[in-house]
Scaffold this active site. Structure first.
Site, PDB file in Angstrom:
ATOM      1  N   GLU A 162       0.815  -1.225   0.000  1.00 15.15           N
ATOM      2  CA  GLU A 162       0.000   0.000   0.000  1.00 15.15           C
ATOM      3  C   GLU A 162       0.849   1.276   0.000  1.00 15.15           C
ATOM      4  O   GLU A 162       0.766   2.080   0.937  1.00 15.15           O
ATOM      5  CB  GLU A 162      -0.923   0.004   1.220  1.00 15.15           C
ATOM      6  CG  GLU A 162      -1.860  -1.165   1.296  1.00 15.15           C
ATOM      7  CD  GLU A 162      -2.940  -1.002   2.380  1.00 15.15           C
ATOM      8  OE1 GLU A 162      -2.850  -0.068   3.177  1.00 15.15           O
ATOM      9  OE2 GLU A 162      -3.874  -1.824   2.389  1.00 15.15           O
ATOM     10  N   GLU A 360      -5.215  -8.597   0.815  1.00 14.47           N
ATOM     11  CA  GLU A 360      -5.809  -8.256   2.115  1.00 14.47           C
ATOM     12  C   GLU A 360      -7.275  -7.929   1.883  1.00 14.47           C
ATOM     13  O   GLU A 360      -7.630  -7.282   0.900  1.00 14.47           O
ATOM     14  CB  GLU A 360      -5.180  -7.014   2.769  1.00 14.47           C
ATOM     15  CG  GLU A 360      -3.820  -7.204   3.363  1.00 14.47           C
ATOM     16  CD  GLU A 360      -3.263  -5.934   4.009  1.00 14.47           C
ATOM     17  OE1 GLU A 360      -4.058  -5.084   4.496  1.00 14.47           O
ATOM     18  OE2 GLU A 360      -2.039  -5.777   4.001  1.00 14.47           O
TER      19      GLU A 360
HETATM   20  C1  BG6 Z   1      -4.050  -2.224   5.708  1.00 15.14           C
HETATM   21  C2  BG6 Z   1      -2.627  -2.389   6.124  1.00 15.14           C
HETATM   22  O1  BG6 Z   1      -4.225  -0.934   5.234  1.00 15.14           O
HETATM   23  O2  BG6 Z   1      -5.049  -2.345   6.636  1.00 15.14           O
HETATM   24  C3  BG6 Z   1      -2.433  -2.990   7.506  1.00 15.14           C
HETATM   25  O3  BG6 Z   1      -1.849  -3.058   5.162  1.00 15.14           O
HETATM   26  C4  BG6 Z   1      -3.497  -2.493   8.459  1.00 15.14           C
HETATM   27  O4  BG6 Z   1      -1.127  -2.743   7.938  1.00 15.14           O
HETATM   28  C5  BG6 Z   1      -4.853  -2.897   7.916  1.00 15.14           C
HETATM   29  O5  BG6 Z   1      -3.302  -2.923   9.767  1.00 15.14           O
HETATM   30  C6  BG6 Z   1      -6.021  -2.490   8.783  1.00 15.14           C
HETATM   31  O6  BG6 Z   1      -6.138  -1.112   8.871  1.00 15.14           O
HETATM   32  P1  BG6 Z   1      -6.252  -0.369  10.266  1.00 15.14           P
HETATM   33  O7  BG6 Z   1      -5.936   1.049   9.975  1.00 15.14           O
HETATM   34  O8  BG6 Z   1      -7.633  -0.574  10.748  1.00 15.14           O
HETATM   35  O9  BG6 Z   1      -5.238  -1.000  11.114  1.00 15.14           O
END
Ligand code: BG6
Length: 458
Positions: A162, A360
């Protein structure tokens, strides 16, 4: 109905070094920022308090096995491998990653390795971070060292996770260090990240390694409020800035001409060198990781821009709160499963149907203890979230999209940047105090789905 997936489909999850390993040598911007402004982190919890993967990697890999993962993505920490970013390699860190990679392979879990997941070594940030081209060269050297050390046993590499997020967080919206709000500097950081990516790809190709190299992008489809040309234009500009600023260089080897023209018109273009375009063209990837959490709904602006205000992406659009949209109230993100299908179709129709996978997808929920039944979190909402996304993913595949797998964020509940442990995403519940791990219902559901390479739904 039964939803069956292609043979050898990748079932797994993703995590990152800083979010899981725990306190170790090698300062990152997160350690530095937390030491100075702990108030910026949920409940004042910093990057030292993790799920201690550095100690528990072996038993954690057993848990991955129990979840029937055939693949797993994590990252190497640049700061821990090369504490000052450019000098000596730390042999203890090398041993650690060797052990993790070997154990994953031995257990039949293919390691997917990211080289940079938001964790800039502080020594590199101190000389300007991605604003400084010397850091681009230092990153390329770090990447090459990783390929030499681990390239015989890691066959799926990702230069960045990202990369737009450190641009947004660090240089536009103030949720990552160095907390700058300056579009021109943001554009320079984004541009240099693309150069760093391309240099790593170049080094990988030059080494003739057996595997493949790609990048992980968080793609947020931009939906206009209406088909009115002003709304459509607003969505197009949001797409250019947040998706295509990375997607086009890594898949087409060049920036979209209208993005360049837009930034030029507002005098926001970064300084380019004549040799950069050839380098960017060499950065084309073999495999795209797609992180999908939420769509972006936009409309044209309702008000005039204050010309004194800092230049921002929002000069061109307003966010649109569509009535009745389904929300994850804890994270404040819309849940829109068809978005995953729209992304895949866009890749198929406009980018030559590249090899890709969902790297993800996930749902962060607060206070999950309230769902404990007989000692286990019964996270039905997460099972529903996953199965809904998988049905749209399945539809994409059945229509010819080249999607090779599905990884969830994340394996064990982990520390999540400024949100720390506010929202939990894991298949496995973590008790931060005792470090006890307990599989949630969604973990069992996922294990069965991975084992059967299919799931049933009405
Ligand atoms: C993604 C990232 O954007 O989302 C992770 O690659 C992150 O590192 C995950 O933990 C969840 O987002 P957040 O901001 O709720 O932790």
């Amino acid at each position: 109905m039964k939803y069956a997936f292609p043979d050898n489909f990748w079932w797994g999850s993703a995590s990152s070094a800083l979010q899981t390993e725990g306190a170790r040598e090698g300062e990152t911007t997160w350690d530095y920022w937390f030491a100075r402004e702990p108030n910026r982190f949920h409940n004042g919890v910093g990057p030292q308090q993790t799920s201690t993967f550095y100690q528990h990697w072996k038993t954690d890999i057993q848990l991955l096995k129990q979840l029937n993962h055939n693949s797993f993505r994590t990252s190497i920490s640049w700061a821990r491998l090369i504490p000052d970013g450019i000098g000596e390699v730390n042999p203890e860190t090398v041993d650690f990653y060797h052990q993790v990679i070997d154990e994953l392979n031995e257990q039949g879990i293919t390691p997917f390795i990211t080289l940079f997941h938001f964790d800039m070594p502080m020594a590199m940030q101190a000389i300007g971070g991605w604003e400084n081209r010397e850091v681009v060269d230092a990153y390329a050297r770090y990447a090459q060292i990783c390929f030499e050390l681990f390239g015989d046993r890691v066959l799926h590499w990702f230069t960045f996770n990202e990369p737009i997020v450190p641009v947004e967080g660090g240089y536009l919206y103030d949720f990552h260090y160095p907390n700058v709000v300056d579009f021109r500097r943001a554009a320079t950081v984004a541009y240099h990240t693309v150069l760093a990516h391309a240099k790593a790809v170049q080094a990988y190709r030059a080494g003739h390694y057996a595997g493949e190299i790609g990048i992980v992008l968080n793609l947020t489809p931009s939906y206009p409020r209406s088909q009115n040309p002003a709304d459509v234009k607003a969505a197009h500009i949001a797409d250019l800035m947040f998706n295509r600023s990375f997607l086009d260089p890594v898949l087409r080897g060049e920036y979209p001409a209208d993005l360049v023209a837009l930034l030029k018109a507002y005098d926001q273009l970064p300084a380019c060198k004549p040799e950069d375009s050839a380098l960017i063209a060499e950065g084309k990837i073999d495999l795209l990781g797609v992180n999908y959490y939420q769509p972006r709904r936009v409309k044209c602006r309702d008000s005039a821009v204050n010309p004194q205000a800092p230049f921002m992406p929002e000069w061109f659009f307003d966010n649109y709160d569509m009535p009745g949209r389904k929300m994850n109230p804890y994270r404040g993100w819309e849940i829109y499963a068809p978005g995953i299908y729209d992304i895949l179709v866009n890749l198929r129709d406009n980018y030559g149907n590249p090899r890709c996978f969902i790297s993800e997808n996930g749902m962060g929920v607060e206070n999950e203890q309230r769902f404990i039944e007989n000692g286990q979190i019964n996270d039905k909402y997460r099972i529903e979230f996953i199965s809904e996304h998988l049905t749209w993913l399945h539809k994409g595949i059945s229509e010819g999209c080249n999607c090779l797998g599905y990884h969830m964020w994340t394996f064990i509940d982990n520390w999540s940047w400024c949100n720390a442990y506010k929202n939990r995403y894991g298949f496995i519940q973590l008790d931060v105090e005792t470090q006890q791990r307990t599989i949630k219902k969604s973990g069992e559901w996922f294990a069965a789905t991975a084992l059967n390479n299919s799931f049933e739904q009405e």
